[in-house]
Design an enzyme around this catalytic site. Structure first.
Site, PDB file in Angstrom:
ATOM      1  N   LYS A  11      13.350  -0.838   0.670  1.00  0.00           N
ATOM      2  CA  LYS A  11      13.635   0.272   1.890  1.00  0.00           C
ATOM      3  C   LYS A  11      15.042   0.162   2.349  1.00  0.00           C
ATOM      4  O   LYS A  11      16.041  -0.078   1.490  1.00  0.00           O
ATOM      5  CB  LYS A  11      12.460   0.479   2.897  1.00  0.00           C
ATOM      6  N   HIS A  94       7.781   8.416  -2.922  1.00  0.00           N
ATOM      7  CA  HIS A  94       7.208   7.322  -1.804  1.00  0.00           C
ATOM      8  C   HIS A  94       6.857   8.451  -0.626  1.00  0.00           C
ATOM      9  O   HIS A  94       7.573   9.339  -0.223  1.00  0.00           O
ATOM     10  CB  HIS A  94       8.253   6.592  -1.334  1.00  0.00           C
ATOM     11  N   GLU A  96       7.466   8.145   2.458  1.00  0.00           N
ATOM     12  CA  GLU A  96       8.796   8.382   3.489  1.00  0.00           C
ATOM     13  C   GLU A  96       9.667   9.462   2.803  1.00  0.00           C
ATOM     14  O   GLU A  96      10.346  10.223   3.602  1.00  0.00           O
ATOM     15  CB  GLU A  96       9.448   7.017   3.489  1.00  0.00           C
ATOM     16  N   GLU A 164      -0.590   4.414  -2.103  1.00  0.00           N
ATOM     17  CA  GLU A 164      -0.081   3.811  -0.827  1.00  0.00           C
ATOM     18  C   GLU A 164      -0.662   4.612   0.304  1.00  0.00           C
ATOM     19  O   GLU A 164      -0.102   5.709   0.747  1.00  0.00           O
ATOM     20  CB  GLU A 164       1.234   3.978  -0.685  1.00  0.00           C
ATOM     21  N   SER A 210       1.198  -2.591   3.886  1.00  0.00           N
ATOM     22  CA  SER A 210       0.871  -3.911   4.697  1.00  0.00           C
ATOM     23  C   SER A 210       0.183  -4.909   3.810  1.00  0.00           C
ATOM     24  O   SER A 210      -0.604  -5.764   4.214  1.00  0.00           O
ATOM     25  CB  SER A 210      -0.034  -3.441   5.880  1.00  0.00           C
TER      26      SER A 210
HETATM   27  P1  13P Z   1       4.631  -2.261   4.015  1.00  0.00           P
HETATM   28  O1  13P Z   1       4.412  -3.104   3.031  1.00  0.00           O
HETATM   29  O2  13P Z   1       5.832  -2.625   4.758  1.00  0.00           O
HETATM   30  O3  13P Z   1       3.503  -1.749   4.671  1.00  0.00           O
HETATM   31  O4  13P Z   1       5.201  -0.912   3.211  1.00  0.00           O
HETATM   32  C1  13P Z   1       4.695  -0.391   2.049  1.00  0.00           C
HETATM   33  C2  13P Z   1       5.251   0.370   1.221  1.00  0.00           C
HETATM   34  O5  13P Z   1       5.699   1.558   1.650  1.00  0.00           O
HETATM   35  C3  13P Z   1       5.890   0.049  -0.187  1.00  0.00           C
HETATM   36  O6  13P Z   1       6.479   1.191  -0.772  1.00  0.00           O
END
Ligand code: 13P
Length: 247
Positions: A11, A94, A96, A164, A210
């Site tokens: 990220k 993703h 986000e 995800e 996670s």
């Molecule tokens: P986390 O492992 O920090 O929960 O993030 C997962 C993620 O968005 C991977 O693309």
């Protein structure tokens, strides 16, 4: 058999110095030779990280890309530029990107088609919000996201699907292995119905949200979980233990 796949999505994290330490950890670690490993640094760090990982089994991925080849698109990096720089992978869709930057199913599908056309491999992310899960909409949501991609993509051999659940990302609330397996199985069923059994059998479906050293082994044992997309833990030495989840 499907090769286990572990991706690290860094990220918007890291400095040149911290990134160098992270790649050193990776090049010095004993990584399971049967696992495909990819890390996705921020665009600014892609070429440096690629150089630092040269000769190792770890490949690099972008976290996003734009589907137009070039032009007046301030702030964007194109799939063609990734290809030119020999960046083999790109994460698309993703949550986000979808939530914070307004990418629609159709945008993500367009980017996926463009990336594949340039010969890149794609980690295609899908997943439901907590509200959607509580309304029993999980499978409908992931199927809608997958159908949008299938409208524009015929050959799925260079796609890894990352399931995800949005409520599990960065929250420390990992899906139970039963919850994850249930959705992964539904995704594989979708693939069999829509793309054919061979494609479904070969399609890697990885879990993200996670994932940590302490929960990866149980998740990895599920029949339809073919690896992980790791956020927070991919910035730590713990990532090595996740890569080696099957050992
Ligand atoms: P986390 O492992 O920090 O929960 O993030 C997962 C993620 O968005 C991977 O693309």
């Amino acid at each position: 058999a499907r090769t286990f796949f572990v991706g690290g999505n860094w990220k918007m994290n890291g400095s040149l110095e911290s990134t160098k330490q992270l790649t050193q950890t990776l090049t010095q670690a004993k990584l399971d030779s049967n696992v495909e490993v990819v890390v996705a640094p921020p665009a600014l760090h892609l070429l440096t990280v690629k150089e630092q990982l040269a000769g190792s089994k770890v490949a690099v991925s972008a976290q996003n890309a734009y589907h137009k080849a070039s032009g007046a698109f301030t702030g964007e990096v194109s799939v063609n530029m990734l290809k030119d720089a020999s960046i083999p992978w790109v994460i698309l869709g993703h949550s986000e990107r979808r939530t914070l930057f307004g990418e629609s199913d159709a945008n993500v599908a367009e980017k996926t088609a463009a990336a594949l056309a340039e010969g890149l491999s794609v980690i295609l992310c899908i997943g439901e919000t907590l509200e959607q899960r509580e309304a029993n909409e999980t499978v409908n949501v992931v199927v809608r996201q997958l159908n949008a991609a299938a409208d524009q993509v015929k050959d799925w051999s260079k796609i890894v699907v990352a399931y995800e659940p949005v409520w599990a990302i960065g929250t420390g609330k990992v899906a139970t292995s039963e919850q994850a397996q249930e959705v992964h199985a539904a995704i594989r069923k979708w693939a069999a119905d829509k793309l054919g059994k061979d494609t479904a059998d070969q399609l890697r479906i990885i879990y993200g949200g996670s994932v940590a050293a302490k929960n990866c082994k149980e998740l990895a044992q599920q029949p339809d979980i073919d690896g992980f997309l790791v956020g927070g833990a991919s910035l730590k030495p713990e990532f090595v233990d996740i890569v080696n989840a099957n050992n």
